[in-house]
Design a protein around this motif. Structure first.
Motif, mmCIF file in Angstrom:
data_model
loop_
_atom_site.group_PDB
_atom_site.id
_atom_site.type_symbol
_atom_site.label_atom_id
_atom_site.label_comp_id
_atom_site.label_asym_id
_atom_site.label_seq_id
_atom_site.Cartn_x
_atom_site.Cartn_y
_atom_site.Cartn_z
ATOM 1 N N SER A 122 -5.587 -1.843 0.417
ATOM 2 C CA SER A 122 -5.649 -1.428 1.827
ATOM 3 C C SER A 122 -6.586 -2.333 2.614
ATOM 4 C CB SER A 122 -6.121 0.029 1.930
ATOM 5 O OG SER A 122 -5.211 0.907 1.327
ATOM 6 N N THR A 153 -5.119 1.677 7.170
ATOM 7 C CA THR A 153 -3.683 1.455 7.017
ATOM 8 C C THR A 153 -2.968 1.594 8.350
ATOM 9 O OG1 THR A 153 -3.718 2.241 4.729
ATOM 10 C CG2 THR A 153 -1.604 2.274 5.854
ATOM 11 N N VAL A 193 0.832 -1.203 0.000
ATOM 12 C CA VAL A 193 0.000 0.000 0.000
ATOM 13 C C VAL A 193 0.868 1.255 0.000
ATOM 14 C CG1 VAL A 193 -1.705 1.298 1.341
ATOM 15 C CG2 VAL A 193 -1.898 -1.181 1.139
#
Length: 446
Positions: free
Chosen positions: A156, A408, A86
Motif C-alpha cells: 500500500s 489506498t 493491493v
C-alpha cells in the motif's frame, strides 16, 4: 523696388545665409531625430511583440506539458497497479474473514468493499487465535494472515510512493523535453523570419547557413527541417522508457525503503497522523538519497529511470515508431546526431541538482496534499452530527490498517487524469517548476 530688394539682400547677406543654413540644419537634424525615433519605436514594438510571442508560446508549452502528462497517466499507472495489487491482497483477507465467520456460525458481514476497512483492521486484532492459511495468487504459495497483512502494509505504502515519484519524474521530464523542443522551434521560426524579411544571413544551431535568397533558403531549410522533425519525433518517444521500464527500478528502491521504515510496525498499531507523517518523511529521505546518488561513472536512478542505456535507444525507437519512420531515420546520420544533441541537453538538466531538488519538492508537496486529505476525512468522521459547530483540536490515534485504507483511497485519486484533479494540478503548477521551464526555454545558447 527690385533694386531695394537687392540692396537689402546685399546688406544682410551673411544673416540670410546663416539663417538659411540654420533652417536647413534644423530640418536635417529634426528629420534624422524623427527617423531615429521612428526606428526606435518600431524596434520597441517588435521587441514587445517578440516578448509577447515568447510569453504566449511559453504558456502554451506549459499547458501542453500538463495535457500530455494527463494523457500518459493511465499508461504509467496501469502496470504499477498490476505489480502492486493491493486489492487482491485485500480480497484474500476479506475471504479469510468470511471463512472464519462461517466456521464459527457468526453473522456474515459485508466484505465486498475492495478498499481496506476498519472492520478488517479489527479482524487483525484477533491475533491470538490459531492462524490458518490462504491460497495466494501463485499455484503453490501459501501465506498466513500475518504475512498477508505485512504484504498489504508494504505494498500500500510502496504503491503510493511509487505513484508520486513516477508522476513527479514524468512531470519534470515532460517540462524539460517540451520546453527544449518549443525553444528550438521558436528560434528556428525567428531565424527564418529574419532571413526572409530582412535578408540577414544567419546560422541555426545545426550550423546550416540561412541566407536571404528564397531559392537556396527553401532548399536547404526544408531538408534540414525534415531531419529536425525526425529527430524531434524520436526525442518525444523517450517517455516510453519511464512508462514501461524505468519505473520498475524506482519501485524496487522504494519498496526496500518502505520495508526499512515500516517493516517492524504492526498494522494494528495505533499511530497519530503526525507519527505516520514522520515515518513517510523518513522513507522519502532514504529514497531521495538512494535515487540521486551515483557511483563512479554510473548515472543516478533518476537518469536510468528516464533515459535508456545507449545500446537500448534503437530498441526504444522500435517500440514507439513504425517501420517507415525507422527507415527514414536511419537513412541519414544527421538524424542520430540531432537526437544525440537533444538527449545530451536533457541529460545535462537531469544531472543538475536543481532538478533533483524539484523532484523531491514535488513528492513532498504530493505527500502533504494527501496527508491533508486524510486529516480532513478523519475530522469528518469525528464530527458529532448533533453539533453544527465543532472544532477538533486533536485527531485521535488510529490503527495503521485504517491509515492504509486512506492511503489506498488517495492513491486511486493520484491515478485520476481529469483536469480538476487538485493534487496533480498543484504539482504541475509549482513555481519552482515554472522557473525550471523558463530557464530551459530561455536558454538560446544550447
Amino acid at each position: 523696388m527690385f533694386q531695394y530688394c537687392r540692396d537689402l539682400v546685399s546688406r544682410h547677406k551673411k544673416k540670410i545665409l546663416f539663417s538659411t543654413g540654420l533652417v536647413a540644419f534644423s530640418y536635417v537634424v529634426s528629420t534624422y531625430v524623427s527617423n531615429k525615433l521612428a526606428e526606435l519605436q518600431e524596434r520597441l514594438k517588435e521587441e514587445n511583440f517578440a516578448k509577447e510571442q515568447i510569453k504566449r508560446r511559453f504558456k502554451q508549452t506549459q499547458n501542453d506539458c500538463y495535457m500530455t502528462f494527463l494523457s500518459l497517466l493511465p499508461v504509467l499507472t496501469e502496470p504499477i497497479y498490476e505489480t502492486l495489487n493491493v486489492e487482491e491482497i485485500t480480497k484474500e483477507l476479506q475471504n479469510k474473514r468470511l471463512e472464519r465467520q462461517k466456521s464459527k456460525n457468526l453473522p456474515v458481514g459485508n466484505v465486498t468493499d475492495p478498499a481496506l476497512s476498519t472492520v478488517l483492521s479489527d479482524d487483525f486484532s484477533v491475533h491470538n487465535e490459531k492462524e490458518t492459511t490462504v491460497q495466494a495468487s501463485g499455484p503453490t504459495q501459501i501465506k498466513t494472515k500475518t504475512e498477508l497483512w505485512n504484504e498489504l502494509r508494504n505494498q500500500s505504502i510502496t504503491r503510493f510512493l511509487t505513484l508520486l515519484y513516477c508522476e513527479s519524474l514524468l512531470i519534470v521530464f515532460l517540462h524539460l523535453q517540451l520546453n527544449i523542443l518549443s525553444r528550438r522551434s521558436y528560434l528556428d521560426t525567428a531565424i527564418k523570419l529574419a532571413s526572409k524579411t530582412k535578408g540577414i544571413k544567419l546560422e541555426n544551431d545545426s550550423g546550416i547557413s540561412l541566407d536571404g535568397g528564397y531559392g537556396s533558403f527553401e532548399d536547404e531549410s526544408d531538408h534540414s527541417a525534415q531531419d529536425e522533425n525526425l529527430a524531434e519525433q524520436a526525442f518525444l518517444s523517450f517517455s516510453w522508457w519511464l512508462l514501461n521500464k524505468g519505473w520498475t527500478e524506482l519501485e524496487k528502491k522504494i519498496g526496500a525503503s518502505v520495508e526499512d521504515i515500516f517493516g517492524e510496525i504492526n498494522p494494528r498499531q495505533e499511530l497519530s497522523i503526525e507519527e505516520f507523517a514522520t515515518l513517510i518523511n523518513k522513507t522519502q529521505q532514504i529514497i531521495d538519497k538512494d535515487i540521486n546518488s551515483s557511483a563512479d561513472l554510473e548515472p543516478s536512478a533518476v537518469i536510468t529511470s528516464l533515459i535508456p542505456p545507449a545500446n537500448l535507444e534503437f530498441f526504444l525507437l522500435q517500440q514507439t515508431n513504425d517501420m517507415d519512420f525507422l527507415a527514414n531515420f536511419n537513412n541519414n546520420l544527421q538524424n542520430s546526431e540531432n537526437l544525440s544533441k537533444l538527449l545530451d541537453e536533457l541529460k545535462g538538466y537531469l544531472n543538475n541538482e536543481q532538478v533533483s531538488a524539484i523532484i523531491s519538492l514535488l513528492v513532498t508537496v504530493g505527500i502533504s496534499k494527501v496527508l491533508d486529505n486524510i486529516v480532513v476525512n478523519l475530522m469528518n468522521k469525528q464530527k458529532n452530527p448533533d453539533r453544527e459547530e465543532q472544532v477538533l483540536t486533536q485527531i485521535p490515534k488510529v490503527k495503521l490498517a485504517s491509515l492504509l485504507a486512506s492511503i489506498t483511497k488517495q492513491s486511486n485519486q493520484l491515478t485520476n487524469n481529469s483536469l480538476d484533479n487538485e493534487i496533480l494540478y498543484t504539482l504541475n503548477n509549482l513555481q519552482e517548476l515554472d522557473d525550471l521551464s523558463a530557464s530551459v526555454y530561455s536558454n538560446f545558447d544550447a
